[in-house]
Write a protein that holds these residues in place. Sequence first.
Motif, PDB file in Angstrom:
ATOM      1  N   THR A 104      17.347  30.969  18.890  1.00  0.00           N
ATOM      2  CA  THR A 104      16.040  31.618  18.773  1.00  0.00           C
ATOM      3  C   THR A 104      15.314  31.765  20.105  1.00  0.00           C
ATOM      4  O   THR A 104      14.343  32.506  20.194  1.00  0.00           O
ATOM      5  N   ILE A 105      15.756  31.065  21.133  1.00  0.00           N
ATOM      6  CA  ILE A 105      15.113  31.141  22.446  1.00  0.00           C
ATOM      7  C   ILE A 105      15.473  32.468  23.112  1.00  0.00           C
ATOM      8  O   ILE A 105      16.631  32.880  23.115  1.00  0.00           O
ATOM      9  N   GLU A 106      14.475  33.122  23.703  1.00  0.00           N
ATOM     10  CA  GLU A 106      14.701  34.398  24.378  1.00  0.00           C
ATOM     11  C   GLU A 106      14.937  34.238  25.874  1.00  0.00           C
ATOM     12  O   GLU A 106      15.648  35.042  26.475  1.00  0.00           O
ATOM     13  N   GLN A 107      14.325  33.223  26.467  1.00  0.00           N
ATOM     14  CA  GLN A 107      14.503  32.978  27.896  1.00  0.00           C
ATOM     15  C   GLN A 107      14.756  31.491  28.099  1.00  0.00           C
ATOM     16  O   GLN A 107      13.988  30.662  27.620  1.00  0.00           O
ATOM     17  N   LEU A 108      15.824  31.189  28.828  1.00  0.00           N
ATOM     18  CA  LEU A 108      16.211  29.798  29.046  1.00  0.00           C
ATOM     19  C   LEU A 108      16.546  29.612  30.521  1.00  0.00           C
ATOM     20  O   LEU A 108      17.460  30.248  31.044  1.00  0.00           O
ATOM     21  N   TYR A 109      15.788  28.740  31.174  1.00  0.00           N
ATOM     22  CA  TYR A 109      15.981  28.457  32.591  1.00  0.00           C
ATOM     23  C   TYR A 109      16.269  26.962  32.745  1.00  0.00           C
ATOM     24  O   TYR A 109      15.379  26.136  32.558  1.00  0.00           O
ATOM     25  N   LEU A 110      17.497  26.622  33.080  1.00  0.00           N
ATOM     26  CA  LEU A 110      17.880  25.219  33.289  1.00  0.00           C
ATOM     27  C   LEU A 110      18.411  25.086  34.710  1.00  0.00           C
ATOM     28  O   LEU A 110      19.610  25.229  34.957  1.00  0.00           O
ATOM     29  N   ARG A 111      17.533  24.817  35.620  1.00  0.00           N
ATOM     30  CA  ARG A 111      17.895  24.757  37.035  1.00  0.00           C
ATOM     31  C   ARG A 111      17.996  23.309  37.499  1.00  0.00           C
ATOM     32  O   ARG A 111      17.132  22.488  37.201  1.00  0.00           O
ATOM     33  N   ASP A 112      19.095  23.016  38.226  1.00  0.00           N
ATOM     34  CA  ASP A 112      19.246  21.716  38.884  1.00  0.00           C
ATOM     35  C   ASP A 112      19.149  20.575  37.877  1.00  0.00           C
ATOM     36  O   ASP A 112      18.296  19.699  37.970  1.00  0.00           O
TER      37      ASP A 112
END
Length: 365
Positions: A106-114
């Motif tokens: 259901t997530i539209e934007q996913l940012y998993l940095r570092d």
Amino acid sequence: MAIGSLSAVLRWIACASVTLQIASTAVVRQYTCDSYFQSWCQLHNATVHMDTDVQASMFPRVRQLGFIYGSIGNFSHTFNNQLFKAGVLRVFARGTRVTHLTMPSTIEQLYLRDNGLRTIEIDPRTRYALRYLRLQMNKLRTIARFEHLTQLLELNLCDNLIEDVALDTFATMPNLRQLILCGNHIKTFGPSTGIVQLPSLTHLDLGGNFLQRLPLERWQLPQLINLSVRDNLLTTLDSSLLVRRFPLLRILDASANALDCHSYHEALQTFVNRSVVHLIDRRMCGVDDAIVLDTGVVRRTPNEIQPDDRTVATTEVRHLKERIFLQQRTIQQQRMEIEQLRANLTTLMEQFDLVAGPARALDPF
């Protein structure tokens, strides 16, 4: 006596009920926003290790939620369900030590940095709503099953440990506009010999890998504008084929490669004639061949030129061409930086703010 005993039992049950309620309430952790970045709610140093911790956690009811440092560990189905209950559509996490990711549907934007991310679980039977996925600066080695993320507009896998990439993986993403694979260990693009069509791709970054050649004959990228292959192991570059396969190409970064003189000369001639902003390291080739400029030189008849005059004139022309070449390269670098800033600005402007309606949402990274 019986009535007294019954009253005591009822009082004990009431006390036990209150105690259980207090105990159950004590383990539920209600998170609130520690700070805001634009419209992003940020949680600092949140700790969610086990599914039991997740079930006992209540996240703020916001559309955009960010985790700054802390420890999440496992981005599991339970974690995704809690985000869904809170109405979260955009998530970023930085420095939270997420080692396993179960891709949320259901997530539209996913940012998993570092985060030290190593594994990703993608269910082929699930239809994912994900449009923006940024997983840079992690420890991924494979992109298996990424072809099921068919709604992606942007995919950033920069600075991971990926070695094998089949471009066929991205052929199922008709709306993909930015593909960033820089800083990995990519040597080839898989064994497939078919034509790979990415009809919407405008930005492709393959810099900082171990590529020895580009299979241009297999790529059909009609909308590509910006291509980076900097810092690879390329020794040849078919610039004529490149501009034919990518007719809208306007920016090319091929610096930090050891191109042979033939590829170098052909690239300069082709890109200057096509008005392509290019960055290519100068090779130790002939100066006259390296300069792609029509310079008008006043010629004199052989009888009018003495041997010393001829030597001086040749030296002056060479120095003039050197200065023109350096100035031209400086201008090209500046133009490339401007175009890159424009591309970044366009990316930010395309990320609509779901909380504030028509307002734009800025990338927290």
